[in-house]
Design a protein around this motif. Structure first.
Motif, mmCIF file in Angstrom:
data_model
loop_
_atom_site.group_PDB
_atom_site.id
_atom_site.type_symbol
_atom_site.label_atom_id
_atom_site.label_comp_id
_atom_site.label_asym_id
_atom_site.label_seq_id
_atom_site.Cartn_x
_atom_site.Cartn_y
_atom_site.Cartn_z
ATOM 1 N N LEU A 73 8.473 24.870 43.199
ATOM 2 C CA LEU A 73 9.723 24.414 42.857
ATOM 3 C C LEU A 73 10.285 25.680 42.348
ATOM 4 N N SER A 74 9.828 26.727 41.706
ATOM 5 C CA SER A 74 10.383 27.652 41.176
ATOM 6 C C SER A 74 11.010 28.649 42.094
ATOM 7 N N THR A 75 10.311 28.490 43.265
ATOM 8 C CA THR A 75 10.761 29.387 44.514
ATOM 9 C C THR A 75 11.930 28.641 45.263
ATOM 10 N N LEU A 76 11.804 27.570 45.333
ATOM 11 C CA LEU A 76 12.786 26.580 46.237
ATOM 12 C C LEU A 76 13.985 26.218 45.448
ATOM 13 N N LEU A 77 14.191 25.894 44.240
ATOM 14 C CA LEU A 77 15.150 25.571 43.373
ATOM 15 C C LEU A 77 16.257 26.631 43.356
ATOM 16 N N PRO A 78 15.877 27.791 43.027
ATOM 17 C CA PRO A 78 16.910 28.969 42.871
ATOM 18 C C PRO A 78 17.534 29.325 44.212
ATOM 19 N N ILE A 79 16.733 29.114 45.341
ATOM 20 C CA ILE A 79 17.177 29.110 46.794
ATOM 21 C C ILE A 79 18.315 28.048 47.253
ATOM 22 N N TRP A 80 17.819 26.985 46.695
ATOM 23 C CA TRP A 80 18.749 25.838 46.966
ATOM 24 C C TRP A 80 20.204 25.734 45.973
ATOM 25 N N ASP A 81 19.947 26.360 45.065
ATOM 26 C CA ASP A 81 21.153 26.728 44.181
ATOM 27 C C ASP A 81 22.071 27.599 44.399
ATOM 28 N N SER A 82 21.502 28.408 45.400
ATOM 29 C CA SER A 82 22.267 29.736 45.777
ATOM 30 C C SER A 82 23.345 29.425 46.767
ATOM 31 N N GLU A 83 24.104 30.475 47.112
ATOM 32 C CA GLU A 83 25.064 30.262 48.063
ATOM 33 C C GLU A 83 24.564 30.190 49.340
ATOM 34 N N MET A 84 23.386 30.720 49.548
ATOM 35 C CA MET A 84 22.485 30.335 50.835
ATOM 36 C C MET A 84 22.150 29.160 50.952
ATOM 37 N N GLY A 85 22.151 28.358 49.646
ATOM 38 C CA GLY A 85 21.414 27.013 49.561
ATOM 39 C C GLY A 85 22.568 26.073 50.341
ATOM 40 N N ALA A 86 23.682 26.166 50.338
ATOM 41 C CA ALA A 86 24.788 25.445 50.810
ATOM 42 C C ALA A 86 24.736 25.397 52.241
ATOM 43 N N GLY A 87 24.253 26.458 53.023
ATOM 44 C CA GLY A 87 23.867 26.348 54.333
ATOM 45 C C GLY A 87 22.716 25.760 54.528
ATOM 46 N N LEU A 88 21.633 25.830 53.649
ATOM 47 C CA LEU A 88 20.274 25.126 54.004
ATOM 48 C C LEU A 88 20.548 23.606 54.108
ATOM 49 N N ILE A 89 21.476 23.062 52.793
ATOM 50 C CA ILE A 89 21.568 22.045 52.860
ATOM 51 C C ILE A 89 22.354 21.185 54.007
ATOM 52 N N ALA A 90 23.309 21.833 54.653
ATOM 53 C CA ALA A 90 24.318 21.542 55.588
ATOM 54 C C ALA A 90 23.189 21.586 56.776
ATOM 55 N N THR A 91 22.418 22.417 57.020
ATOM 56 C CA THR A 91 21.276 22.260 58.026
ATOM 57 C C THR A 91 20.602 21.060 57.921
ATOM 58 N N LEU A 92 20.149 20.827 57.056
ATOM 59 C CA LEU A 92 19.203 19.570 56.672
ATOM 60 C C LEU A 92 20.133 18.382 57.136
ATOM 61 N N ARG A 93 21.074 18.356 56.417
ATOM 62 C CA ARG A 93 22.111 17.232 56.792
ATOM 63 C C ARG A 93 22.329 17.081 58.516
ATOM 64 N N SER A 94 22.211 18.391 59.225
ATOM 65 C CA SER A 94 22.682 18.138 60.683
ATOM 66 C C SER A 94 21.169 17.717 61.476
ATOM 67 N N ILE A 95 20.083 18.261 60.806
ATOM 68 C CA ILE A 95 18.916 17.757 61.478
ATOM 69 C C ILE A 95 18.703 16.229 61.285
ATOM 70 N N LEU A 96 18.990 16.014 60.084
ATOM 71 C CA LEU A 96 18.441 14.498 59.804
ATOM 72 C C LEU A 96 19.316 13.391 60.598
ATOM 73 N N ALA A 97 20.670 14.006 60.808
ATOM 74 C CA ALA A 97 21.666 13.253 61.464
ATOM 75 C C ALA A 97 21.366 13.157 63.140
ATOM 76 N N GLY A 98 20.713 14.413 63.223
ATOM 77 C CA GLY A 98 20.968 14.611 64.789
ATOM 78 C C GLY A 98 19.455 14.120 65.601
ATOM 79 N N SER A 99 19.218 15.108 66.586
ATOM 80 C CA SER A 99 18.119 14.712 67.444
ATOM 81 C C SER A 99 17.060 15.900 67.254
ATOM 82 N N GLU A 100 17.184 16.580 66.201
ATOM 83 C CA GLU A 100 16.362 17.949 65.712
ATOM 84 C C GLU A 100 15.264 17.516 64.724
ATOM 85 N N VAL A 101 15.245 16.185 64.554
ATOM 86 C CA VAL A 101 14.279 15.897 63.440
ATOM 87 C C VAL A 101 12.784 16.380 63.632
#
Length: 205
Positions: free
Chosen positions: A95-123
Motif C-alpha cells: 500500500l505504501s508503494t501503490l498509493l503515492p503512485i496512484w495519487d501522483s500525476e502518473m496515477g491519473a493515467g493509470l486510472i484511465a488505463t484501468l477504466r479502459s481495460i475494464l470497459a474494453g476487451s483487454e481484461v
C-alpha cells in the motif's frame, strides 16, 4: 537519381509504425497466451522484426507488457519493493508503494488505463498481470498452506480494487481526501491478514 539505402535486418522503415506493430503483436499474444507463455522472440516474429529491436525499444518483457496495455509505469517499481520487503511487512509495503503512485500525476493515467481495460476487451491482460506476475512474485512467498498463494493474492486484489473504486473513480469524500499514509496504516493490517493470516478452506478445483 534516387538511391536505395540498405537497412539493418529487423529494422523496417518508420520507427513509429514499427513500434506500433510490436505493441499490437504483444497485446494480442499477451491476451491470448498470458505473460509467461509469451516470449520476446514470439512478439518479434509476429511483428516481423528482430528480437533485439524489441529489447531496444522496450527493454524487459515487463516493460513491453506495460507499454502494450498503456500502463505509464515500469512494473518493477512495484515488484522491486515487494521482493525486498520482509513477509510480515508485505501489506504495508504494497500500500505504501501503490498509493503515492496512484495519487501522483502518473496515477491519473493509470486510472484511465484501468477504466479502459475494464470497459474494453483487454481484461485478460489485467488478469494475466495479477495471476502470472503478482501471484508469482508475491503469492509464492505467502503460499502457506501450499496452494493458498493465489487465493491470497486475489483477496488482496479485491481490497485494492475497492480502494481504487472509492478513492479515484467514485471519489467518495472524505475517503478521497484522506492522506495516503492514513489509508495505508488503516488498510495494511487487513491486507497483511489476507497474505499471511488464516484463510478459509475452499473446494479443490
Amino acid at each position: 537519381m534516387a538511391t536505395s539505402q540498405r537497412r539493418r535486418p529487423g529494422r523496417p522503415a518508420g520507427r513509429s509504425d514499427t513500434r506500433e506493430r510490436i505493441l499490437a503483436s504483444a497485446r494480442q499474444l499477451f491476451a491470448r497466451n498470458g505473460i509467461h507463455k509469451t516470449s520476446v522472440r514470439a512478439v518479434a516474429a509476429a511483428a516481423g522484426v528482430d528480437p533485439a529491436l524489441v529489447h531496444h525499444y522496450y527493454g524487459t518483457k515487463e516493460r513491453l507488457f506495460a507499454a502494450a496495455v498503456r500502463i505509464p509505469i515500469d512494473p518493477m517499481q512495484i515488484i522491486g519493493p515487494l521482493r525486498e520487503a520482509p513477509v510480515e511487512e508485505l501489506g504495508y509495503t504494497l500500500l505504501s508503494t501503490l498509493l503515492p503512485i496512484w495519487d501522483s500525476e502518473m496515477g491519473a493515467g493509470l486510472i484511465a488505463t484501468l477504466r479502459s481495460i475494464l470497459a474494453g476487451s483487454e481484461v485478460n491482460l489485467l488478469r494475466s498481470f495479477i495471476q502470472e506476475v503478482i501471484a508469482v512474485e508475491v503469492g509464492s512467498r505467502v503460499d502457506n498452506p501450499p496452494g493458498s498463494g493465489i487465493i491470497r493474492i486475489q483477496f488482496v486484489a479485491s481490497q485494492l480494487m475497492g480502494v481504487v473504486m472509492a478513492r479515484y473513480i467514485l471519489e467518495l469524500e472524505p475517503f478521497k481526501s484522506l492522506p495516503a499514509e492514513q489509508i495505508t496504516r488503516t488498510i495494511a493490517p487487513n491486507v497483511q491478514r489476507y497474505l499471511t493470516g488464516e484463510v478459509p478452506e475452499w473446494p479443490a478445483p
